[in-house]
Write an enzyme that holds these catalytic residues in place. Structure first.
Site, PDB file in Angstrom:
ATOM      1  N   PRO A   1       9.508  -3.762 -15.171  1.00  0.00           N
ATOM      2  CA  PRO A   1       8.847  -5.342 -15.182  1.00  0.00           C
ATOM      3  C   PRO A   1       9.890  -6.206 -15.898  1.00  0.00           C
ATOM      4  O   PRO A   1      10.579  -5.903 -16.809  1.00  0.00           O
ATOM      5  CB  PRO A   1       7.538  -4.791 -15.845  1.00  0.00           C
ATOM      6  CG  PRO A   1       7.836  -3.550 -16.351  1.00  0.00           C
ATOM      7  CD  PRO A   1       8.698  -3.003 -15.740  1.00  0.00           C
ATOM      8  N   GLU A   2       9.632  -7.400 -15.727  1.00  0.00           N
ATOM      9  CA  GLU A   2      10.300  -8.266 -16.517  1.00  0.00           C
ATOM     10  C   GLU A   2       9.783  -8.633 -17.839  1.00  0.00           C
ATOM     11  O   GLU A   2       8.581  -8.111 -17.827  1.00  0.00           O
ATOM     12  CB  GLU A   2      10.463  -9.905 -15.760  1.00  0.00           C
ATOM     13  CG  GLU A   2      10.916  -9.644 -14.273  1.00  0.00           C
ATOM     14  CD  GLU A   2      12.545  -9.620 -14.092  1.00  0.00           C
ATOM     15  OE1 GLU A   2      13.157 -10.187 -15.041  1.00  0.00           O
ATOM     16  OE2 GLU A   2      13.126  -8.989 -13.256  1.00  0.00           O
TER      17      GLU A   2
ATOM     18  N   ARG B   1      21.354  -1.148  -8.763  1.00  0.00           N
ATOM     19  CA  ARG B   1      20.200  -1.930  -8.589  1.00  0.00           C
ATOM     20  C   ARG B   1      20.510  -3.055  -7.662  1.00  0.00           C
ATOM     21  O   ARG B   1      21.558  -3.533  -7.588  1.00  0.00           O
ATOM     22  CB  ARG B   1      19.819  -2.821 -10.164  1.00  0.00           C
ATOM     23  CG  ARG B   1      19.061  -1.689 -10.678  1.00  0.00           C
ATOM     24  CD  ARG B   1      19.035  -2.433 -12.063  1.00  0.00           C
ATOM     25  NE  ARG B   1      19.803  -2.323 -13.171  1.00  0.00           N
ATOM     26  CZ  ARG B   1      19.796  -1.979 -14.407  1.00  0.00           C
ATOM     27  NH1 ARG B   1      19.031  -1.541 -15.034  1.00  0.00           N
ATOM     28  NH2 ARG B   1      20.997  -2.061 -15.114  1.00  0.00           N
TER      29      ARG B   1
ATOM     30  N   LYS C   1      11.051  -4.691 -23.615  1.00  0.00           N
ATOM     31  CA  LYS C   1      10.194  -4.075 -22.720  1.00  0.00           C
ATOM     32  C   LYS C   1       9.360  -2.949 -23.197  1.00  0.00           C
ATOM     33  O   LYS C   1       8.623  -2.204 -22.479  1.00  0.00           O
ATOM     34  CB  LYS C   1      11.171  -3.470 -21.325  1.00  0.00           C
ATOM     35  CG  LYS C   1      11.747  -4.421 -20.682  1.00  0.00           C
ATOM     36  CD  LYS C   1      12.501  -4.240 -19.647  1.00  0.00           C
ATOM     37  CE  LYS C   1      13.243  -5.604 -19.201  1.00  0.00           C
ATOM     38  NZ  LYS C   1      13.903  -5.401 -17.913  1.00  0.00           N
TER      39      LYS C   1
END
Ligand code: ZN
Length: 277
Positions: free
Chosen positions: A2-3, A258, A55
């Site tokens: 998640p950002e 990624r 995060k």
């Protein structure tokens, strides 16, 4: 992964639901958490604050205990009314923190541990984090300095390196590089400080825009509400660039391979023509 803005919103939702309220029930399937709960019960403590750092999601409880969770790819926190049906299977449940009004449920979190404030301050996972892009006191000079330390990395990889700056994930990496017309695989060393600063500022702006967006209906970087027009390049492989019409490209290389989206025309590779081949 998640950002940072997703986690920031999660923290804000949990903060609104839980802060100031006593925990009436605590449940976990994780041994290391239940051990602490057995020794020093969580029920009866008050939720003092919920916040995100990079995060990491931190739930601060009275009696100097902090529940730190990290979502990685699959983890999430949901808030339900007691008795409300969960949107994830019970087998994915890791932690439940329940107050009289709400149930906060952590599903599939990759990391979950209790820490005292002092332990947390020394926790390498937190201590090594770069400036948090969503922090009002964000230090952009320090962020640029930390990016600069990663000179050999492609700038896309450097932007998601949480030790350089905390909060930018894979979606915003591609979006930020596009917005600043920088090829994501350009080594940091090939970019000047003003370009790095622009990337950092745009990253802050994009995450900030999405924090305000309370609906959670999807990330936006273009400023357009139309669901098909929200992002510049991410997830748009083969589609036409919104600026020049060229086909958006997807490549997986660099650290962890990624997915990286970019427009080959708007973001020419800056390495060619420099001494860094
Ligand atoms: Zn283009």
């Amino acid at each position: 992964m998640p950002e940072g803005d997703t986690l920031f919103r999660t923290a804000r939702t949990l903060q609104r639901a839980l802060a100031g309220k006593p925990v009436v029930r605590f449940e976990t399937v994780l041994v290391q958490l239940s051990r602490v709960d057995d020794d020093a019960p969580i029920a009866g403590r008050t939720v003092e604050r919920v916040r995100s750092v990079g995060k990491h999601l931190l739930i601060e409880l009275s009696g100097d205990l902090v529940l730190r969770t990290h979502m990685r790819m699959a983890g999430s926190w949901h808030v339900y009314r007691p008795g409300e049906r969960w949107q994830r299977p019970r087998s994915a449940m890791r932690v439940v923190v329940e107050t009289a009004d709400f149930q906060a449920v952590a599903f599939d979190v990759a990391v979950a541990e209790f820490r005292t404030t002092r332990e947390l301050a020394r926790d390498p996972a937190l201590a090594s984090l770069g400036p948090d892009v969503l922090d009002p006191g964000f230090d952009e000079v320090e962020a640029v300095r930390r990016l600069r330390e990663r000179g050999a990395l492609g700038v896309g990889d450097a932007l998601v390196d949480q030790g350089a700056l905390a909060g930018i994930g894979n979606v915003f990496k591609s979006e930020v590089c596009f917005a600043e017309r920088v090829h994501p695989f350009t080594p940091v060393a090939a970019l000047d400080d003003s370009t790095l600063l622009r990337l950092v500022r745009t990253g802050r702006r994009f995450l900030g825009m999405n924090v305000l967006e309370s609906s959670g209906s999807g990330m936006v970087t273009t400023g357009r509400g139309d669901p098909s027009a929200r992002l510049w390049v991410y997830g748009r492989v083969g589609e036409a660039c919104r600026v020049c019409g060229e086909r958006i490209r997807l490549e997986r290389r660099g650290l962890q391979a990624r997915s990286t989206y970019f427009c080959p025309r708007c973001q020419p590779c800056e390495v060619s023509g420099t001494s860094l081949a």
